[in-house]
Scaffold this motif. Structure first.
Motif, PDB file in Angstrom:
ATOM      1  N   GLU A  41       0.823  -1.212   0.000  1.00  0.00           N
ATOM      2  CA  GLU A  41       0.000   0.000   0.000  1.00  0.00           C
ATOM      3  C   GLU A  41       0.857   1.261   0.000  1.00  0.00           C
ATOM      4  N   ARG A  42       1.889   1.281   0.817  1.00  0.00           N
ATOM      5  CA  ARG A  42       2.780   2.456   0.856  1.00  0.00           C
ATOM      6  C   ARG A  42       3.488   2.650  -0.477  1.00  0.00           C
ATOM      7  N   HIS A  43       3.935   1.563  -1.071  1.00  0.00           N
ATOM      8  CA  HIS A  43       4.611   1.654  -2.368  1.00  0.00           C
ATOM      9  C   HIS A  43       3.656   2.179  -3.434  1.00  0.00           C
ATOM     10  N   ALA A  44       2.439   1.670  -3.465  1.00  0.00           N
ATOM     11  CA  ALA A  44       1.454   2.121  -4.453  1.00  0.00           C
ATOM     12  C   ALA A  44       1.133   3.604  -4.248  1.00  0.00           C
ATOM     13  N   ASP A  45       0.978   4.028  -3.003  1.00  0.00           N
ATOM     14  CA  ASP A  45       0.722   5.443  -2.720  1.00  0.00           C
ATOM     15  C   ASP A  45       1.876   6.322  -3.195  1.00  0.00           C
ATOM     16  N   LEU A  46       3.086   5.924  -2.858  1.00  0.00           N
ATOM     17  CA  LEU A  46       4.260   6.718  -3.204  1.00  0.00           C
ATOM     18  C   LEU A  46       4.422   6.852  -4.711  1.00  0.00           C
ATOM     19  N   GLU A  47       4.341   5.744  -5.422  1.00  0.00           N
ATOM     20  CA  GLU A  47       4.512   5.798  -6.877  1.00  0.00           C
ATOM     21  C   GLU A  47       3.376   6.567  -7.547  1.00  0.00           C
ATOM     22  N   ALA A  48       2.158   6.399  -7.053  1.00  0.00           N
ATOM     23  CA  ALA A  48       1.029   7.146  -7.606  1.00  0.00           C
ATOM     24  C   ALA A  48       1.219   8.645  -7.360  1.00  0.00           C
ATOM     25  N   ALA A  49       1.618   9.012  -6.154  1.00  0.00           N
ATOM     26  CA  ALA A  49       1.819  10.426  -5.828  1.00  0.00           C
ATOM     27  C   ALA A  49       2.915  11.039  -6.694  1.00  0.00           C
ATOM     28  N   ARG A  50       3.979  10.288  -6.950  1.00  0.00           N
ATOM     29  CA  ARG A  50       5.064  10.797  -7.799  1.00  0.00           C
ATOM     30  C   ARG A  50       4.579  11.074  -9.214  1.00  0.00           C
ATOM     31  N   LYS A  51       3.678  10.257  -9.717  1.00  0.00           N
ATOM     32  CA  LYS A  51       3.174  10.458 -11.074  1.00  0.00           C
ATOM     33  C   LYS A  51       2.089  11.523 -11.137  1.00  0.00           C
ATOM     34  N   LEU A  52       1.285  11.604 -10.102  1.00  0.00           N
ATOM     35  CA  LEU A  52       0.183  12.564 -10.089  1.00  0.00           C
ATOM     36  C   LEU A  52       0.639  13.997  -9.804  1.00  0.00           C
ATOM     37  N   VAL A  53       1.692  14.150  -8.999  1.00  0.00           N
ATOM     38  CA  VAL A  53       2.149  15.481  -8.597  1.00  0.00           C
ATOM     39  C   VAL A  53       3.562  15.706  -9.112  1.00  0.00           C
ATOM     40  N   ALA A  54       3.657  16.304 -10.278  1.00  0.00           N
ATOM     41  CA  ALA A  54       4.969  16.642 -10.835  1.00  0.00           C
ATOM     42  C   ALA A  54       5.563  17.799 -10.033  1.00  0.00           C
ATOM     43  N   ILE A  55       6.860  17.778  -9.853  1.00  0.00           N
ATOM     44  CA  ILE A  55       7.519  18.838  -9.082  1.00  0.00           C
ATOM     45  C   ILE A  55       7.275  20.194  -9.725  1.00  0.00           C
ATOM     46  N   SER A  56       7.278  20.257 -11.048  1.00  0.00           N
ATOM     47  CA  SER A  56       7.045  21.541 -11.724  1.00  0.00           C
ATOM     48  C   SER A  56       5.649  22.075 -11.415  1.00  0.00           C
ATOM     49  N   ASP A  57       4.650  21.206 -11.400  1.00  0.00           N
ATOM     50  CA  ASP A  57       3.289  21.630 -11.058  1.00  0.00           C
ATOM     51  C   ASP A  57       3.217  22.066  -9.599  1.00  0.00           C
ATOM     52  N   LEU A  58       3.843  21.305  -8.724  1.00  0.00           N
ATOM     53  CA  LEU A  58       3.849  21.630  -7.303  1.00  0.00           C
ATOM     54  C   LEU A  58       4.512  22.985  -7.066  1.00  0.00           C
ATOM     55  N   ALA A  59       5.630  23.223  -7.723  1.00  0.00           N
ATOM     56  CA  ALA A  59       6.337  24.497  -7.558  1.00  0.00           C
ATOM     57  C   ALA A  59       5.481  25.665  -8.041  1.00  0.00           C
ATOM     58  N   ALA A  60       4.769  25.479  -9.139  1.00  0.00           N
ATOM     59  CA  ALA A  60       3.909  26.556  -9.655  1.00  0.00           C
ATOM     60  C   ALA A  60       2.771  26.853  -8.684  1.00  0.00           C
ATOM     61  N   VAL A  61       2.145  25.829  -8.165  1.00  0.00           N
ATOM     62  CA  VAL A  61       1.024  26.011  -7.244  1.00  0.00           C
ATOM     63  C   VAL A  61       1.503  26.575  -5.906  1.00  0.00           C
ATOM     64  N   ALA A  62       2.684  26.178  -5.473  1.00  0.00           N
ATOM     65  CA  ALA A  62       3.220  26.643  -4.191  1.00  0.00           C
ATOM     66  C   ALA A  62       3.445  28.156  -4.186  1.00  0.00           C
ATOM     67  N   GLN A  63       3.536  28.758  -5.361  1.00  0.00           N
ATOM     68  CA  GLN A  63       3.747  30.205  -5.447  1.00  0.00           C
ATOM     69  C   GLN A  63       2.553  31.005  -4.950  1.00  0.00           C
ATOM     70  N   TRP A  64       1.365  30.413  -5.032  1.00  0.00           N
ATOM     71  CA  TRP A  64       0.179  31.197  -4.688  1.00  0.00           C
ATOM     72  C   TRP A  64      -0.818  30.515  -3.755  1.00  0.00           C
ATOM     73  N   ALA A  65      -0.831  29.185  -3.722  1.00  0.00           N
ATOM     74  CA  ALA A  65      -1.831  28.488  -2.894  1.00  0.00           C
ATOM     75  C   ALA A  65      -1.498  28.670  -1.415  1.00  0.00           C
ATOM     76  N   GLY A  66      -2.474  29.086  -0.638  1.00  0.00           N
ATOM     77  CA  GLY A  66      -2.229  29.382   0.764  1.00  0.00           C
ATOM     78  C   GLY A  66      -2.420  28.219   1.713  1.00  0.00           C
TER      79      GLY A  66
END
Length: 150
Positions: free
Chosen positions: A85-110
């Motif tokens: 379960e932990r492995h499936a969560d981790l790999e899914a999260a890595r594919k669903l949340v790209a670092i570039s997308d996270l960095a863009a959202v982190a600029q404004w999401a409170g």
């Protein structure tokens, strides 16, 4: 889009439902009592709970797809199940949340709720991704509690 191409895409463009379809894995929606999704290796089928939001379904399918890739079957022990379960969560999260997308959202999401909605993931999978990145410098980290367990 072929499975190989889909695998290269991550973040907001990651489409686990398309990949499952290309792999010939059937997805069935039904009422489930205590889980949002289940992978059946012997039937090559994923069963997900009916009534999930689009975001919830995307995250569940990404998680179950990781069980498909890992060839996970019935667990021989509770510890093996936790690891799967932990492995499936981790790999899914890595594919669903790209670092570039996270960095863009982190600029404004409170807050993590807003960030998760913008990234089209559940707050829980956003926390999994932040824990994977160790959370250093990412906003919303103090709200997550332990740096080890989600």
């Amino acid at each position: 889009m072929s499975a190989a191409t889909s695998l290269l895409s991550a973040g907001l463009h990651y489409a686990p439902a398309v990949i499952l379809d290309e792999l010939g894995i059937k997805v069935t929606r039904t009422w489930l009592r205590d889980t949002w999704g289940v992978w059946s290796l012997d039937r090559r089928r994923i069963v997900i709970a009916s009534g999930l939001s689009e975001v919830q379904e995307r995250c569940v399918l990404a998680h179950e797809l990781e069980h498909v890739y890992a060839g996970d079957g019935e667990c021989s022990s509770p510890l093996a199940g936790i690891r799967q379960e932990r492995h499936a969560d981790l790999e899914a999260a890595r594919k669903l949340v790209a670092i570039s997308d996270l960095a863009a959202v982190a600029q404004w999401a409170g807050d993590p709720h807003t960030a998760a909605a913008e990234l089209r993931v559940t707050e829980r999978l956003l926390r999994v991704r932040l824990n994977d990145l160790r959370g250093e410098g990412w906003p919303w980290r103090p709200l997550d509690g332990s740096r080890i367990a989600g």
